[in-house]
Design a protein around this motif. Structure first.
Motif, mmCIF file in Angstrom:
data_model
loop_
_atom_site.group_PDB
_atom_site.id
_atom_site.type_symbol
_atom_site.label_atom_id
_atom_site.label_comp_id
_atom_site.label_asym_id
_atom_site.label_seq_id
_atom_site.Cartn_x
_atom_site.Cartn_y
_atom_site.Cartn_z
ATOM 1 N N TRP A 205 0.487 19.760 39.396
ATOM 2 C CA TRP A 205 -0.700 20.038 40.198
ATOM 3 C C TRP A 205 -1.837 20.475 39.281
ATOM 4 O O TRP A 205 -1.622 21.163 38.268
ATOM 5 N N PHE B 108 -1.500 15.809 41.121
ATOM 6 C CA PHE B 108 -2.084 16.153 42.421
ATOM 7 C C PHE B 108 -3.220 17.129 42.172
ATOM 8 O O PHE B 108 -3.012 18.223 41.648
ATOM 9 N N HIS C 256 2.988 21.622 54.960
ATOM 10 C CA HIS C 256 3.532 20.268 54.901
ATOM 11 C C HIS C 256 2.454 19.247 54.593
ATOM 12 O O HIS C 256 2.682 18.275 53.850
ATOM 13 N N GLU D 93 2.796 14.552 47.320
ATOM 14 C CA GLU D 93 3.772 13.472 47.057
ATOM 15 C C GLU D 93 3.067 12.135 46.925
ATOM 16 O O GLU D 93 3.355 11.335 46.031
ATOM 17 N N LYS D 94 2.124 11.890 47.827
ATOM 18 C CA LYS D 94 1.389 10.623 47.820
ATOM 19 C C LYS D 94 0.597 10.486 46.511
ATOM 20 O O LYS D 94 0.612 9.426 45.868
ATOM 21 N N LEU E 287 1.122 12.046 43.618
ATOM 22 C CA LEU E 287 2.013 11.948 42.459
ATOM 23 C C LEU E 287 2.562 10.533 42.330
ATOM 24 O O LEU E 287 2.670 9.998 41.221
ATOM 25 N N ALA E 288 2.900 9.917 43.462
ATOM 26 C CA ALA E 288 3.413 8.544 43.421
ATOM 27 C C ALA E 288 2.327 7.580 42.971
ATOM 28 O O ALA E 288 2.590 6.584 42.296
ATOM 29 N N THR F 28 1.902 19.359 50.835
ATOM 30 C CA THR F 28 2.968 18.765 50.017
ATOM 31 C C THR F 28 3.089 17.256 50.262
ATOM 32 O O THR F 28 3.433 16.502 49.358
ATOM 33 N N SER F 29 2.771 16.821 51.480
ATOM 34 C CA SER F 29 2.837 15.367 51.710
ATOM 35 C C SER F 29 1.721 14.656 50.948
ATOM 36 O O SER F 29 1.930 13.575 50.389
ATOM 37 N N ARG F 30 0.516 15.256 50.906
ATOM 38 C CA ARG F 30 -0.561 14.623 50.134
ATOM 39 C C ARG F 30 -0.263 14.740 48.632
ATOM 40 O O ARG F 30 -0.653 13.885 47.840
ATOM 41 N N ASP G 192 7.537 21.996 43.854
ATOM 42 C CA ASP G 192 7.327 21.706 42.428
ATOM 43 C C ASP G 192 5.832 21.482 42.196
ATOM 44 O O ASP G 192 5.266 20.491 42.651
#
Ligand SMILES: O=C(O)[C@H](O)[C@@H](O)[C@H](O)[C@H](O)COP(=O)(O)O
Length: 293
Positions: free
Chosen positions: A105, A77, A61, A68-69, A71-72, A64-66, A101
């Motif tokens: 990356w 990533f 987690h 998401e951050k 990518l935004a 994937t949370s880093r 996804d």
């Protein structure tokens, strides 16, 4: 969105904002200081789990949370990987996620052994079998060494690959690095008392006298490691208990390589299990099941 990457750019380019930047960093470090009473060192989070079974999902987690951050913030990533037991844990836990996804990356290697990709010692080879072949990371997003080159040329070649992948950075700023620590306190292929610990110019260095076989490797240097936006160590098992105590709580004598990982503007996590944490006397976090960092 404020990221450690933007802080880095400020440091390099906006010297006139030096005072404002320092005020910003001061407020950031205060947040970290008071973020958790577990902090022995500002910004560092030592998180202890009963076993790898509980640690693994939290690691997945965190990644994937880093992702998401990142990518935004900047549309991709960048993740640096290490070998050892991390390979199977990370692969298993990422593959267990319902939706993963990896199409944006970019994968680098914190260090790599100079052996062919089909050698069981190849970190890339292990990840290829256990992870890359099962997810949608494009081949172009995996920055591998060229193991056919002599070790010095291999390091130069990998330096070029990283510079091309990070054209805007003097020193590549990875969104996240995942590190292991050996029982001697090494991380990446940076070993105790080795001159490479003092490397400040190269971003990738060759090593041909690694005390841990195989002797020839290439490794990221501390300036790259400490430029990352987020660094997470994963260390498990009772054999790590004595060294973990010295790395996290200090020792007489030179700091171990793993203790020299202190990201300048980034997060630092130590994800460990109870056996590895057995000798610690600092306060640590013990998240409940289903926790997210
Ligand atoms: O290339 C290597 O020799 C490994 O990558 C090594 O550096 C590993 O990361 C540590 O020894 C921690 O490994 P464990 O987590 O398996 O203890």
């Amino acid at each position: 969105m404020m990221t450690c990457r933007t802080v880095k750019v400020w440091q390099l380019q906006l010297t006139s904002l030096y005072i404002a930047q320092n005020l910003f960093l001061l407020s950031l470090s205060s947040q970290y200081l008071f973020h958790s009473d577990s902090a022995f060192m500002a910004g560092r989070r030592v998180v202890v789990f009963p076993s790898s079974a509980e640690l693994g999902p939290v690691l997945a987690h965190l990644v994937t949370s880093r992702a998401e951050k990142a990518l935004a913030s900047h549309g991709r990533f960048t993740l640096g990987l290490s070998g050892g037991s991390l390979v199977s844990m990370l692969s298993k836990e990422l593959l267990a996620l319902p939706e993963l996804d990896c199409s944006k990356w970019v994968i680098g290697f914190c260090d790599e052994r100079l052996v062919s990709f089909d050698d069981p010692e190849s970190t890339y080879g292990l990840y290829k079998n256990q992870l890359f072949s099962k997810v949608n990371i494009p081949d172009s997003g995996i920055l591998t060494i060229d193991p056919s080159l002599p070790v010095s040329e291999c390091a130069e070649n990998y330096t070029r690959k990283l510079k091309e992948a990070f054209p805007d950075d003097d020193i590549p700023v990875f969104d996240m690095l995942l590190l292991g620590m050996g029982p001697d306190g090494h991380t990446c292929s940076l070993f105790p008392d080795h001159p490479l610990l003092e490397e400040t110019k190269k971003i990738v260095a060759p090593i041909s006298d690694s005390p841990k076989p195989p002797p020839q490797r290439v490794t990221m240097t501390l300036p790259v490691v400490n430029s990352a936006c987020c660094v997470a160590f994963v260390s498990t098992g009772g054999s790590k208990a004595p060294i973990l105590k010295e790395v996290l709580e200090g020792r007489e004598g030179p700091a171990f390589p793993a203790a020299r990982v202190v990201p300048t503007n980034g997060e630092l996590f130590w994800l460990v299990d109870d056996p590895a944490a057995a000798s610690l006397t600092i306060q640590v976090e013990r998240p409940g099941s289903g926790a997210k960092l």
